[in-house]
Enzyme design. Structure first.
Site, mmCIF file in Angstrom:
data_model
loop_
_atom_site.group_PDB
_atom_site.id
_atom_site.type_symbol
_atom_site.label_atom_id
_atom_site.label_comp_id
_atom_site.label_asym_id
_atom_site.label_seq_id
_atom_site.Cartn_x
_atom_site.Cartn_y
_atom_site.Cartn_z
ATOM 1 C CD GLN A 139 12.123 46.865 -42.037
ATOM 2 O OE1 GLN A 139 12.596 45.757 -42.199
ATOM 3 N NE2 GLN A 139 10.825 47.121 -42.183
ATOM 4 C CB CYS A 145 11.115 43.606 -44.678
ATOM 5 S SG CYS A 145 9.417 43.212 -45.181
ATOM 6 C CG HIS A 285 9.542 40.637 -41.693
ATOM 7 N ND1 HIS A 285 9.745 41.963 -42.008
ATOM 8 C CD2 HIS A 285 10.673 40.236 -41.048
ATOM 9 C CE1 HIS A 285 10.940 42.336 -41.560
ATOM 10 N NE2 HIS A 285 11.515 41.304 -40.987
ATOM 11 C CG ASN A 307 14.680 41.098 -39.006
ATOM 12 O OD1 ASN A 307 14.164 41.482 -40.050
ATOM 13 N ND2 ASN A 307 13.997 41.024 -37.876
#
Length: 339
Positions: A139, A145, A285, A307
């Site tokens: 990102q 996110c 997140h 992630n």
């Protein structure tokens, strides 16, 4: 007296040589870091600042990993591309899914997940191995996110429906969901994004609408190049890890939120991550839950999370976190798109 003076000089000389050697060694570590991650700084002052931050993190990681080697902790840390970024800088730009963007009116528009009855769930699931997960993305210095969790979940559902794995456009969501309440790089909401995709008739592929890590001036969605569609979203019962397990086992990758502030700075490398700070269940997140398993060495059940911080972070972009404890609030707001 003279002998004591000479001994003192020798001790001082040795100490200075040791200190100098340590400084040289530290400098080598920083120079190697810059080379590996292609780091360049705007000024000498900026480079000195980044070196100080790096050396502080380097010492912290070394100390932690000594405990990992002794078996005193369940996870290892490691240098990655964020080692020259302070904790404050990292936290301010690398999450972006705060509760302020979640509203009950949005959740009311989602269907409710009903766990399958009389189904024996497997002991482990990994949707990467089944072809439903795209490569790890990054990102950048943008709190987007939420967009990556949205596309990841839809990529999985689109794959299950069509057998085609297509990388979808996070930039499409950044630029085009402002009217749905999202804030671009300043945070957003995966459920609002699922509703946008439903109302918009689809979303573009990443190749058609590439990611820029910033909010563009206008929405550039191309209606002639729709890559995937959604009919809305399904919400999973909050704080129910049994329901979450059933969903990830039978449905596919699930978009979740977690308290990333407990991620022991930003240097997780491997193992089942655990930290007392994660007892605070304040998700900020968004991540993609792609499966679960068990660490037989520590007898720990864990979730597998994808992630959006690039492959230098974690286990090539992934992290394992404990199950059964609602770790960091992971089970508070899971959802997936309805296709």
């Amino acid at each position: 007296m003279w002998q004591l003076f000479v001994v003192g000089l020798l001790s001082l000389s040795i100490a200075l040589r040791i200190s100098h050697a340590a400084i040289v060694e530290d400098s080598k570590h920083f120079q190697q870091f810059k080379l590996v991650y292609n780091k360049h700084y705007a000024s000498d002052a900026e480079e000195r600042k980044r070196e100080r931050i790096f050396l502080k993190h380097f010492a912290f990681i070394e100390e932690h990993n000594q405990n990992f080697t002794k078996g005193l902790t369940s996870f290892e840390l490691g240098i990655n591309e964020y080692a020259d970024v302070s904790e404050e800088e990292f936290a301010s730009t690398m999450s972006g899914s705060d509760e302020i963007y979640d509203y009950p009116s949005v959740l009311k528009q989602g269907a409710t997940f009903i766990p399958p009855a009389n189904v024996e769930l497997p002991d482990m699931v990994d949707w990467r191995e089944l072809g439903a997960v795209t490569a790890v993305k990054k990102q950048g210095r943008c709190g987007s996110c939420w967009a990556f969790a949205t596309t990841g979940a839809l990529e999985g559902q689109h794959f299950r429906k069509t057998s085609k794995l297509v990388s979808l456009s996070e930039q499409n969501l950044l630029d085009c969901t402002i009217t749905y309440g999202n804030k671009g790089c300043n945070g957003g909401n995966k459920e609002r994004s699922f509703l946008y995709i439903r109302d918009n008739g689809g979303i573009n592929a990443a190749t058609v609408y590439p990611y820029h890590a910033q909010l563009d001036a206008e929405c550039l969605f191309d209606a002639s190049a729709i890559a995937a569609k959604s009919k809305g979203f399904v919400k999973i019962t909050p704080d129910d890890e049994d329901a979450l397990k059933a969903a990830v086992a039978t449905v596919g990758p699930i978009a979740v939120k977690i308290n990333a502030k407990c991620f022991r700075k930003q240097f997780y490398r491997q193992g089942v991550f655990n930290d007392e700070l994660c007892e605070e269940r304040k998700p900020n997140h968004a991540m993609l839950l792609v499966g679960y398993g068990r660490d037989n060495t520590t007898n720990t059940d864990y979730w597998i999370l994808k992630n959006s911080w690039g492959v230098s972070w974690g286990m090539d972009g992934y992290i394992n976190v404990p199950r059964h404890v609602n770790f960091g609030g992971i089970a508070m707001r899971p959802s997936y798109p309805l296709v």
